[in-house]
Design a protein around this motif. Structure first.
Motif: not given
Length: 382
Positions: A143-172
């Motif tokens: 969504v933000f990449l499209e906004a950037l491409d349309m000139g609605l924002i000057s930079n993408n705040p999602c760039r290089r975000a650090t993804i958090a969260g626990d690793e899913a535990i799978h029994d399969k």
């Protein structure tokens, strides 16, 4: 210039057109207020902001998200995927509120959103796995990449975000080795003739998604050319149940399968036809894998339970139906199939997506190890 008109209820209203800063398309707008003066004041203020570009600066995050989905996604993706966008929008609203502007989000606030998803972004305030956080991030980033491409924002705040969260535990397991696939298939074919048996057999050979196999019609089977056509997907949510579009346009494809699968499916069709003649089964849509209890396909839970039982009987690690998708890609890589062919068979947009599904199987390692060792021996040869 548009002029206000007095309504029957005593209020004043003005209708006019303006160019939407998001879509760059002319739109109709209406302003209603208690007095002519108030309407004119609001109209003048709105047009002044539009002419100065202030509307662009004040574009709501949620409004742009909705416009993005409506313009670029609705009618082009499956209902299942569309629901993921709706869930992501809900997360954005819960964290940022309804008044957050598109331009007002910076890298710091976006990272806080990612951290919040991981800690309490679940439906009931619980944590989300790293995989789920990544999925939500991918949607927001697009969504933000499209906004950037349309000139609605000057930079993408999602760039290089650090993804958090626990690793899913799978029994399969995520995939199935070649040796275990042989064991699984042997036990599967020896099991009684049920819809589950042949559904799973079709998944094993095609590597198709549950929704794709569930939506197969008998007319989709082309024995002469050795292919099964994927043309639609089963939308299995109770409120939106039906045969709809595939996950993406790239999912529409013809999957190559061996003659042995057609032989097995012919046996199953004979069984199905006999049950229909006896009045024990109804199949108005011509589905390959219709449910005994109603005229819809067998459920995903039923298929996974059947797979689980077969794994136990074959004494192989447990898997879900989606593991056949990974196993098919692993098999094609082992067979040294062309990357373009692999992509086309599994219905991916690009080959990198297909290779993301590939697993570091022992068979693949041994095969490549042998190639590398032989190459090194050639270097050593005098």
């Amino acid at each position: 210039m548009a002029e206000p008109k007095k309504l029957e209820n005593g209020k004043w209203q003005i209708r006019f057109r303006y160019k939407d800063p998001i879509t760059n398309v002319w739109k109709n707008k209406m302003i209603t207020d208690d007095t002519r003066k108030a309407v004119n004041a609001r109209y003048t203020d709105f047009m002044a902001k539009a002419n100065k570009g202030q509307l662009q600066a004040n574009i709501s995050l949620l409004d742009f998200f909705d416009e993005y989905v409506e313009t670029f996604k609705k009618g082009k993706i499956s209902k299942v995927t569309l629901n993921k966008y709706a869930t992501t929008r809900s997360s954005l609203e819960r964290f940022f509120g309804t008044k957050q502007t598109l331009r007002g989000i910076d890298k710091l606030s976006y990272q806080k959103f990612i951290n919040w998803l991981a800690e309490e972004g679940g439906h009931r305030g619980g944590p989300l796995s790293k995989v789920t956080v990544q999925n939500r991030h991918d949607i927001v980033k697009s969504v933000f990449l499209e906004a950037l491409d349309m000139g609605l924002i000057s930079n993408n705040p999602c760039r290089r975000a650090t993804i958090a969260g626990d690793e899913a535990i799978h029994d399969k397991e995520k995939t199935m080795s070649r040796e275990n696939t042989k064991k699984f298939r042997s036990v599967l074919l020896a099991r009684p003739d049920t819809t589950g048996k042949y559904f799973v057999l079709a998944q094993l050979y095609t590597g198709c998604r549950y929704q794709e196999i569930a939506a197969l019609l008998w007319d989709d089977l082309d024995e002469e050319n050795g292919t099964i056509g994927i043309r639609r997907a089963y939308q299995y949510q109770e409120e939106e149940r039906g045969l709809g579009k595939t996950k993406t346009p790239y999912s529409i494809r013809d999957v190559d399968v061996p003659a042995s699968l057609f032989r097995e499916l012919k046996k199953y069709k004979a069984i199905q036809n006999e049950r229909m003649l006896l009045g024990k089964l109804k199949n108005p849509r011509g589905l390959v894998f219709v449910n005994d209890r109603n005229t819809w396909p067998v459920t995903n839970d039923y298929v996974n339970e059947y797979i689980d039982e077969t794994c136990q009987l074959a004494e192989v690690p447990r898997i879900t139906s989606h593991a056949f998708r990974h196993a098919k890609i692993d098999a094609m890589i082992l067979a040294e199939a062309d990357p373009i062919y692999i992509k086309s068979q599994v219905g991916h947009k690009n080959i990198s997506q297909s290779y993301d599904y590939a697993s570091a199987t022992q068979e693949n390692r041994e095969k490549n190890k042998e190639k590398v060792i032989d190459f090194m021996k050639e270097i050593e040869a005098k």
